[in-house]
Design an enzyme around this catalytic site. Structure first.
Site, PDB file in Angstrom:
ATOM      1  CB  THR A  46     -20.738   8.058  16.728  1.00  0.00           C
ATOM      2  OG1 THR A  46     -21.758   7.062  16.872  1.00  0.00           O
ATOM      3  CG2 THR A  46     -21.283   9.201  15.905  1.00  0.00           C
ATOM      4  CE1 TYR A  80     -21.258   0.239  22.724  1.00  0.00           C
ATOM      5  CE2 TYR A  80     -19.207   1.353  22.175  1.00  0.00           C
ATOM      6  CZ  TYR A  80     -20.520   1.055  21.879  1.00  0.00           C
ATOM      7  OH  TYR A  80     -21.097   1.565  20.746  1.00  0.00           O
ATOM      8  CE  LYS A 110     -22.268   3.175  23.934  1.00  0.00           C
ATOM      9  NZ  LYS A 110     -23.562   3.093  23.331  1.00  0.00           N
TER      10      LYS A 110
END
Length: 307
Positions: free
Chosen positions: A52, A140, A168
């Site tokens: 993001t 991740y 994550k």
């Protein structure tokens, strides 16, 4: 002692957007204003430099500048995690060392995107990084962004690496998340709980760790989802979670791809509507939200009584 207890990162930790000015350069005053807003809204930590944050359109020097500017505003106030995903171990290590020098508590690292390494290569990639850095690592898994969906068996091997303290898990599959959670929850922290009934049920049955991602545009409702659960007020948590689910359903596909533009584009428009002084500018290849779609974003925020 389990490795998960080396860190105390729990709750809602948003991945921040990177504010740009009209020249598409880092807008530090806007960044600081946004970070102060997130802090005031009760975030439990901040993830700097993730998807993001548009890290893919930042040079490594700009990524370090983003780390530094964010640390200047938030160091000592909230746990700071640095997104250090890169194509080579050397690139990842260099970013992680910069983050450590700036006071970050940990790093979040996805497998190299585009390259599509196999399991043996992914394991060696993380092993080499862990040998060269001392900050705790969160693995991740982001199949929509990397083209690789790390299997639970591979994740288990990765958590055998001493420096790895968390996962994550951003697979769109709830089954994959549940398998990850129950296989690894006693070994490392597992992030990625949804704020829906599935997430509520899981969080009531296990001592879940939290959610990393999504930008924080809902403000206090996202950290309060966890605050209410910790206090035992499930109805209040459910009300907060319903707002988050509305955002996911209206703005994203089931694969977590933005419906009205890429996630940073949509979130920048939404933050500005919420009164946070960021501009809608993004860097190519991402495009700004089209005027015809802005009203859809505004209507969502109106329906959720956020503006």
């Amino acid at each position: 002692m389990s490795k998960k207890h080396r860190v105390n990162w729990k709750g809602y930790i948003p991945t921040i957007i990177t504010p740009f000015d009209e020249a598409r350069q880092l807008d530090v005053p806007a960044l600081h204003s946004m970070l102060e807003w997130l802090h005031a809204e009760g975030m439990h930590g901040l993830f700097i430099g993730g998807t993001t944050s548009e890290w893919t359109s930042l040079s490594n020097q700009e990524r370090v500048e983003l780390f530094r500017a964010s640390a200047e505003a938030m160091r000592g106030k909230l746990p700071l995690l640095a997104g250090c995903t890169g194509y080579t171990p050397a690139e990842v290590v260099a970013l992680a060392q910069e983050a450590q020098a700036l006071g970050y508590e940990g790093v979040v690292i996805a497998p190299p995107p585009y390259v599509r390494p196999n399991d043996k290569e992914i394991l060696a990639f993380y092993q080499q990084i862990a040998k060269e850095i001392t900050l705790p690592i969160v693995i991740y898994n982001w199949p929509a962004g990397t083209g690789i969906d790390l299997s639970v068996d591979l994740l288990e091997q990765l958590t055998d690496i001493d420096g790895v303290v968390g996962i994550k898990q951003s697979s769109p599959s709830i089954e994959q998340f549940i398998k990850t959670l129950f296989r690894l929850k006693d070994k490392v922290r597992v992030y990625g709980f949804r704020m829906d009934e599935h997430g509520l049920s899981l969080l009531q049955s296990v001592d879940g760790d939290g959610t990393i991602g999504a930008g924080g545009v809902l403000g206090r409702y996202q950290p309060d989802f966890y605050n209410h659960i910790w206090r035992g007020d499930i109805d209040a948590a459910r009300a907060c979670g319903q707002k988050d689910i509305q955002i996911l359903q209206r703005w994203y596909t089931p694969e977590l791809i933005g419906r009205y533009g890429s996630s940073p584009s949509v979130l920048k428009v939404a933050f500005k509507m919420r009164g946070v002084p960021v501009q809608p500018y993004v860097r190519r290849p991402i495009l700004e939200v089209e005027d015809t779609e802005i009203d859809v974003i505004r209507q969502t925020l109106v329906d959720l009584e956020l503006i």
